[in-house]
Design a protein around this motif. Structure first.
Motif, mmCIF file in Angstrom:
data_model
loop_
_atom_site.group_PDB
_atom_site.id
_atom_site.type_symbol
_atom_site.label_atom_id
_atom_site.label_comp_id
_atom_site.label_asym_id
_atom_site.label_seq_id
_atom_site.Cartn_x
_atom_site.Cartn_y
_atom_site.Cartn_z
ATOM 1 N N HIS A 38 -2.653 8.287 8.614
ATOM 2 C CA HIS A 38 -1.654 9.006 7.838
ATOM 3 C C HIS A 38 -1.297 10.358 8.423
ATOM 4 C CE1 HIS A 38 1.330 8.624 4.883
ATOM 5 N NE2 HIS A 38 1.258 9.929 4.783
ATOM 6 N N VAL A 77 -4.403 11.717 1.709
ATOM 7 C CA VAL A 77 -3.573 10.647 1.158
ATOM 8 C C VAL A 77 -3.834 9.293 1.801
ATOM 9 C CG1 VAL A 77 -1.730 12.243 0.577
ATOM 10 C CG2 VAL A 77 -1.691 11.111 2.775
ATOM 11 N N HIS A 107 -3.663 5.606 0.284
ATOM 12 C CA HIS A 107 -2.490 4.967 -0.340
ATOM 13 C C HIS A 107 -2.013 3.781 0.491
ATOM 14 C CE1 HIS A 107 0.333 7.994 1.856
ATOM 15 N NE2 HIS A 107 0.252 6.896 2.542
ATOM 16 N N THR A 137 -0.529 11.689 -3.016
ATOM 17 C CA THR A 137 0.627 11.195 -2.267
ATOM 18 C C THR A 137 1.920 11.707 -2.868
ATOM 19 O OG1 THR A 137 -0.632 9.236 -1.710
ATOM 20 C CG2 THR A 137 1.742 9.131 -1.397
ATOM 21 N N ALA A 176 4.113 4.993 -3.265
ATOM 22 C CA ALA A 176 3.011 5.850 -3.679
ATOM 23 C C ALA A 176 2.397 5.389 -4.987
ATOM 24 C CB ALA A 176 3.511 7.288 -3.820
#
Lengths: 282, 215, 660
Positions: C345, C391, C394, C413, C463
């Protein structure tokens, strides 16, 4: 040419770019989406929790759609309006604390509301305990097929052992030495009961797969070494496809399974017809 | 005093002088008055960043270890006795490096050289000791895939040894620079970052031991 | 490149500088390094018997025999253009290499669309070009998966990462902060020369038994850990991991350099809050790379151990593949996903943050207006950087991790959308009241905003775990990241190339061709990727070789044909860019020092800049980078080198020279 030319009048280009943004992105995007609703869209929902998911989807679509249109219209407007023209200068304007805080806080509030909205739905979908009367099915992914198992009259799943897997005689790998395994029913088609919650216990033999039934709004990876349980309630009778949504090898695209959602009577009749997987052939 | 080539930054302390003139017609610039950039050696900054990246690498290894050891089949193997010796050697080398730096700061170039060569030799001895320790483990039937603990042991000590090898190279380079140097401060430009890195791999060894055998 | 004043001098007042011939006592040689702070220097002596040796001597003992030549850097071709230590050359090497890889990745994308648009059709020409991948004119499923995997891997790691950080980062950082070069030029050279073997290993994997890796760019085990699980999980997967590990070392060398350079080598007056946003984007990107790539490195090493050493980090017990049970025991496949996405990410922000920075600067320059909300821009870059580490899961809502964890990751997120929204509105506010010059570069910057908004908004769907359950691993995700990450970052790259090409090569690219390229690319991207959302709505899974197996995908055939046709158009349009780029290298109109009338430091030096970047003294910075259209100023831009209260006659470009 030593220097790039300074355009004193770029209004024509500005208008063209603004029209591009409005025409292609806003009109094209919204138009294509409206066109797609009738053809390429979420298949009609067939599970209880799917209704809540769809509602969340549509509210997100509306909110993001409004922002999408709004930002692009503003972008087009500014591009058109502030194309270089005449001999003037741009505005020397580079900070406005209140404006900046406004467009920090408003999205923050909007997103906090979305967190709450989808948090509630998620709690309903995944955090609630399954009802006691739920049907229990063991579903196993392999390269490249699905296999379902019902516990049989004793209500207990028997032990499985990968070393006992035999593609022809014992695809599930049931252990005949476990009494609980002897009445287990194994089926290539997953049969469910309309209106009756079902606990699907997902496993995998070797690599990752993902149990995906679009109409149920259900997708869950199957992980070797783990048993992952999800539960849901089918609400519509019919036949649906199980797709594999996690890359699992060259047959990934063809790892198609079938779900049949039936009335309680039809399901009972089907189950009664099934022989235990370990029973000798008649 | 302005220095040639790439060193001009050292010669330019403080904010720029305000030029004379009564213009004042247009001055806005919403940024605060410029300060001179941070001082200190680029090599020291670089070595701390390197230490950060190395630390992340080992945190990544050991976080998987923490997950793995929660499984029921986790059995920690016995502590290889050779590690007592190598740990001692490594700690001694760190002490030697620190002593070398102290001598160097005091302007004692000979002391700096001696300390660096001793530390380099001890670093080499540590690597030799690790090879002996692995040999002992293999002789005792503990292979890479014997158990999860053994896998992590080879993985962590192996990765650590590679970083130590880099550190031995750095110390040897610093020693060579000190050997050539006329004055101690010049030699310290290489010795300081090498010493920092050496302490980092030293601390890393204690961390690896703790994660493998104490936790 | 030397300063014109000061420095060490001998008794006769002759300069002691690198390249000078000197004598000290009995030693005679050439000066290699000078350390004025300590009054010592290193000379290289050449004795008849001993060959070359380095000796350090005190400056007070030195007598200069012959001063250093004015340009001591006349190096042979190979040192100058191949194994160069000059950040500009290294940056351009990164740029060319990345563009070459973009062509490779683009051809792979065309193959994907060929298959998805017309599954089952026989292609004589394609089969002749890729004999190993086609059987009887039809693409083979294992080749398709290798193509998908390599397209993703190449585009993410070997194109966008390398062109933004390696290309623009290398070229722009020293120039924009007023430095002579990177902090560690040798390490910088190594960074590029590790990229080359990484690419060789990666591309070689197409030609090994089983073909290139076929487990997707995320290489989830056990598929990627077990050679028997798929043809591409053989040697191809091993080479993939090795290539990635080499690349990571290269990128770490680079990011270490970028951070140190920005922290240590800024010129006088260049405080952090006077840095152009390009540098801020590259700086935070380098920090992200430094902190996240070691995690992928660790994961790659462990996966290699599992594959080659029989360990069980990611492979659990009782795995049954290809008719037998493997001997692995006790690993956890989800661990790989956690490690991968902990890198993965931040990695997507590694691609977008430099683009954001460059677009901000380009908008200011070609809009003739200061960037709006500089402090909020910096703050949101930093906020995005920090949040990007929080995050990662996710990507794993359906992986089997605890559903409660999903709640936490949904919150972080959606939180990252706030700084993203701030940036978007700041760009809009930058355009408000501007005086826009529609250069190709500016068009791409405007297009960037549109693509970023479109792709960012679809991220809001993904998200949310309940919606993501349905959308995950469908073409909706493919559409999402092709907008927000791939296309937006690509638009940043194009904007940057058209903008900095004159500085890099001293010539302009053709603006007319550039504009046609923009229009075709912008329309092509929307036509290609927007309909993919609908394929995702219908449930079409990623990485499937054919849509013909499932009844619920049967209606998608015309949609996929449309997407494929659009993709081919988009691909063809890029040939215009290739032509324009190559043609302009030699034939483009010659560019002046500061053709866009920009304020930042790279425009204060000739195009292309000489060795050492600034011909004389390093520039001194007196103001921020965005004094465009400053009321009362003689010109509509005030270079960063112009003092705050200039002498009344100062103005225009001539005021831009060194003032100190």
């Amino acid at each position: 040419m030593a220097n790039a030319p300074q355009h004193s009048d770029a209004r024509g280009t500005g208008l063209a770019v603004a029209l591009l943004i409005v025409g292609l992105v806003v009109v094209g995007g919204v138009g294509a989406t409206l066109y797609a609703t009738g053809r390429w869209w979420l298949p009609p929902v067939a599970s209880a929790h799917g209704v809540a998911i769809d509602r969340l989807f549509y509210s997100t679509l509306v909110i993001t759609g409004v922002v999408f249109i709004g930002v692009h219209v503003l972008l087009a407007l500014f591009v058109w309006r502030f194309a270089a023209r005449g001999a003037g200068r741009a505005v020397y304007f580079h900070d406005h604390r209140r404006l900046e805080l406004t467009y920090t806080i408003i999205p923050a509030i909007a997103l906090a509301i979305m967190v709450a909205m989808s948090g509630i739905v998620w709690a309903r979908v995944r955090l609630g305990a399954p009802p006691a009367d739920a049907l229990v099915v063991d579903v196993r992914g392999e390269q490249f097929a699905w296999l379902a198992r019902y516990p049989g009259p004793d209500g207990r799943f028997g032990r499985v052992d990968p070393r006992r897997i035999d593609a022809r005689t014992n695809p599930m790998g049931l252990d005949p030495e476990d009494p609980a395994a002897r009445d287990d029913v194994v089926s290539r088609t997953l049969h469910l009961v309309v209106g009756r919650p079902v606990r699907v216990q997902l496993r995998s033999t070797g690599v990752l797969h993902s149990f995906f039934v679009p109409e149920f709004r259900v997708k869950q990876d199957t992980v070797p070494g783990m048993t992952i349980e999800i539960w849901f309630t089918p609400t519509r009778e019919g036949q649906f496809e199980i797709a594999c949504a996690e890359l699992c090898g060259i047959g990934h695209y063809a790892m198609r399974g079938q779900v049949v959602v039936q009335s309680p009577e039809a399901f009972a009749a089907w189950l009664a017809q099934q022989r235990p997987a370990l029973a000798p052939a008649p | 005093m302005a220095a040639p080539a790439l060193r001009e930054r050292h010669a330019a302390p403080g904010p720029p002088p305000a030029p004379p003139g009564d213009g004042g017609r247009w001055e806005p610039s919403p940024s605060p008055a410029g300060r001179a950039p941070a001082r200190g050696s680029a090599a020291v900054t670089g070595v701390w960043l390197l230490a950060g990246a190395v630390a992340i690498l080992f945190v990544a290894f050991t976080s998987t270890l923490l997950v793995r050891r929660a499984e029921a089949d986790w059995r920690a193997g016995p502590f290889p006795p050779a590690f007592w010796a190598t740990t001692g050697v490594l700690l001694a080398s760190s002490a030697a490096v620190e002593r070398a730096r102290a001598r160097g700061r005091a302007g004692d170039l000979d002391g700096l050289r001696r300390g660096l060569w001793v530390a380099t030799a001890l670093g080499g001895a540590f690597l030799g000791g690790q090879v002996v320790a692995w040999g002992g483990l293999l002789a005792a039937g503990v292979g890479l895939a014997t158990s999860a603990h053994a896998s992590f042991l080879y993985l962590l000590t192996g990765a650590h040894a590679l970083h130590v090898a880099g550190g031995v190279g750095a110390l040897a380079y610093a020693g060579w620079r000190a050997h050539r140097a006329l004055v101690a401060p010049s030699a310290m430009e290489a010795a300081t970052p090498a010493a920092i890195y050496w302490h980092v791999v030293d601390g890393l060894w204690l961390y690896v031991l703790a994660v493998l055998f104490i936790l | 490149m030397e300063g014109t004043e000061g420095g060490l001098r001998d008794a006769q007042g002759r300069r002691i500088a690198p390249g000078a011939k000197v004598r000290s006592g009995e030693l005679e040689g050439t000066v290699a390094r000078v350390e004025p702070a300590y009054g010592v220097l290193t000379i290289i002596t050449e004795a008849a018997r001993a060959g070359k040796t380095e000796r350090m001597v005190r400056a007070s003992t030195v007598e200069v025999l012959e001063e250093a030549p004015q340009r001591p850097h006349h190096e042979p071709f190979i040192r100058r253009y191949i194994f160069s230590l000059d950040h500009k050359v290294i940056g351009i090497q990164y740029l060319f290499t990345s563009l070459f890889m973009a062509l490779v990745g683009g051809v792979l994308a065309m193959l994907i669309r060929l298959q998805l648009g017309w599954p089952g059709v026989r292609w004589g020409l394609a089969a002749a070009l890729f004999p190993g991948g086609f059987a009887g004119g039809q693409m083979k499923p294992d080749f398709y998966l290798a193509v998908v995997t390599m397209h993703g891997t190449i585009m993410v790691f070997f194109v966008l990462t390398t062109v933004l950080s390696g290309g623009f980062g290398n070229f722009l950082i020293p120039l924009q902060i007023g430095a002579r070069d990177m902090a560690f030029p040798w390490m910088n050279m190594m960074s590029y020369w590790l990229l080359v073997p990484a690419i060789v290993v990666l591309l070689a994997s197409f030609f090994v038994t089983g073909g290139a890796a076929g487990g997707g760019w995320t290489a989830y085990p056990p598929l990627s850990a077990i050679p028997a699980a798929a043809p591409g999980s053989g040697l191809g997967q091993t080479l993939w991991l090795v290539a990635l590990a080499i690349l990571i070392v290269a990128l770490l060398f680079g990011s270490l350099n970028y951070i140190t350079t920005i922290l240590q080598l800024r010129t006088r007056g260049m405080s952090m809050m006077r840095l152009p946003l390009t540098i801020w984007g590259l700086f935070v990107t380098a920090v992200l790379m430094l902190l996240s790539f070691p995690v992928l490195f660790a994961a790659a090493i462990m996966l290699l151990f599992d594959r080659l050493g029989g360990t069980s980090f990611f492979v659990p017990a009782g795995v049954y593949v290809g008719g037998e049970v493997l001997s692995h025991a006790g690993g956890n496949p989800l661990l790989w996903q956690h490690l991968f996405w902990f890198l993965g990410h931040p990695e997507v922000y590694v691609l977008i943050l430099p683009a954001m920075g460059m677009v901000s600067d380009i908008m200011a320059t070609h809009g003739r207006k200061p960037v709006f909300g500089y402090q909020f821009m910096v703050g949101s870059i930093v906020a995005i950087g920090v949040l990007s580490f929080l995050v990662w899961a996710h990507h794993m809502y359906t992986s089997g991790m605890n559903p409660l964890v999903a709640m936490a990751f949904m919150t972080t997120t959606l939180a990252i959308a706030v700084p993203s929204a701030v940036k978007t509105f700041n760009w809009l506010a930058t355009l408000w009241g501007a005086r826009i010059q529609f250069t190709t570069s500016m068009l791409y910057a405007i297009g960037f905003v549109s693509l970023f908004v479109t792709g960012g908004l679809t991220g809001v769907f993904l998200a949310q775990p309940p919606v993501d359950i349905y959308m995950h691993d469908t073409f909706f995700v493919v559409a999402h990241f092709h907008f927000v990450m791939a296309s937006a970052a690509l638009f940043g790259v194009f904007a940057g190339i058209y903008h900095w090409f004159p500085k890099m090569f001293g010539r302009f690219m053709n603006e007319r061709l550039g504009k046609i390229h923009f229009w075709l690319t912008f329309i092509g991207i929307y036509a290609t990727f927007f309909p993919m959302h609908f394929a995702g709505f219908s449930g079409m899974m990623r990485r499937i070789y054919s849509t013909q197996v499932y009844a619920f995908l049967a209606d998608l055939a015309p949609l996929n044909v449309f997407i494929s046709v659009a993709a081919f158009g988009l691909g063809l349009a890029q040939l215009l860019f290739v032509y324009n780029f190559l043609y302009s290298l030699r034939r483009g109109p010659v560019a002046d020092r500061n053709p866009w009338r920009a304020t930042t430091l790279e425009w204060e030096t000739p195009s292309p800049p000489p060795h050492g970047n600034f011909p004389d003294e390093l520039p001194v910075v007196h103001r921020w980078a965005y004094d465009y259209s400053l009321p009362g100023a003689p010109d509509d831009f005030v270079p960063q080198t112009t003092p705050l209260r200039p002498a009344p006659v100062a103005g225009g470009q001539d005021a831009g020279g060194p003032q100190g």
